[in-house]
Design an enzyme around this catalytic site. Sequence first.
Site, PDB file in Angstrom:
ATOM      1  N   LYS A 132       0.266 -14.713   9.899  1.00 54.48           N
ATOM      2  CA  LYS A 132       0.744 -15.063   8.550  1.00 54.48           C
ATOM      3  C   LYS A 132       1.880 -16.073   8.659  1.00 54.48           C
ATOM      4  O   LYS A 132       2.862 -15.847   9.372  1.00 54.48           O
ATOM      5  CB  LYS A 132       1.297 -13.817   7.847  1.00 54.48           C
ATOM      6  CG  LYS A 132       0.232 -12.945   7.225  1.00 54.48           C
ATOM      7  CD  LYS A 132       0.849 -11.668   6.678  1.00 54.48           C
ATOM      8  CE  LYS A 132       1.326 -11.815   5.256  1.00 54.48           C
ATOM      9  NZ  LYS A 132       1.830 -10.524   4.721  1.00 54.48           N
TER      10      LYS A 132
HETATM   11  C1  E4P Z   1       1.080  -9.218   1.468  1.00 58.17           C
HETATM   12  O1  E4P Z   1       0.637  -9.629   2.512  1.00 58.17           O
HETATM   13  C2  E4P Z   1       2.466  -8.777   1.277  1.00 58.17           C
HETATM   14  O2  E4P Z   1       2.848  -8.017   2.398  1.00 58.17           O
HETATM   15  C3  E4P Z   1       2.656  -7.861   0.083  1.00 58.17           C
HETATM   16  O3  E4P Z   1       1.509  -7.749  -0.694  1.00 58.17           O
HETATM   17  C4  E4P Z   1       3.936  -8.029  -0.657  1.00 58.17           C
HETATM   18  O4  E4P Z   1       3.966  -7.134  -1.722  1.00 58.17           O
HETATM   19  P1  E4P Z   1       5.293  -6.732  -2.520  1.00 58.17           P
HETATM   20  O5  E4P Z   1       5.538  -7.755  -3.566  1.00 58.17           O
HETATM   21  O6  E4P Z   1       4.962  -5.395  -3.117  1.00 58.17           O
HETATM   22  O7  E4P Z   1       6.403  -6.664  -1.500  1.00 58.17           O
END
Ligand code: E4P
Length: 232
Positions: free
Chosen positions: A83
Amino acid sequence: MKIFLDTANVSSIKTFVGMGILDGVTTNPTLMAKENREFSDLVNEILRVVPGPVNLEVVSQQAEGMISEGHELALLGPNVVVKCPMTAEGLKAVKKLHKDGIKTNMTLIFSANQALLAAKAGADYASPFIGRLDDAGHEGMKIIEEILQIFRNYEFDTQVLVASIRHPVHVVEAAKLGAHVATMPPDVLDKMVKHPLTDIGLRRFLDDWQNAGLKLPTGQLSPKTKTLMQRA
Ligand code: E4P
């Protein structure tokens, strides 16, 4: 639609892998930090348990650092997806990692334009954060619709990974739009499994069965199955 779990908690991951409904996992630095464990131990355990893609995030800010972290992370397992944040440096890193044959997920996407750039850079997944958009007073799901349309128009292979999901309705909406993947925290996936009417209905079926004194034919069953039935 593929279902990913948005967590680094091994026990939660095992629960849903056991149900046979988990396609992959997304993590981020915040989720990793919550587990309070040594990074390599934690990641190796997650990689052993998950039967599909495991998304691990880089923490460098510059493309060069992201690229070398990406290569290190990819060595941890064949199912690692790297990522990278949706920044100018992140785009450079994704382009290079893609060229090097490493799977990537462009994260922290908050607009259709950012998703378009992620696809052009060659990201395997683009992750729009819909919950955080909702929190900021926008309609998060609107950009999912736009991104899917744009990707269809130009036949991009990049998959739309709906992230920052906050409740089961988000999942239904993402599925209706045809999103490729939805990643969600364990409590949302748990809520998708359960319905109070299922529990009430099951209780009533079992009570009626017992009150009528009915029994399943056990003649053909193996001793192991008979023991299981007696225990139930
Ligand atoms: C996705 O890869 C992220 O880790 C995640 O969905 C972030 O979500 P949040 O806004 O609940 O922290």
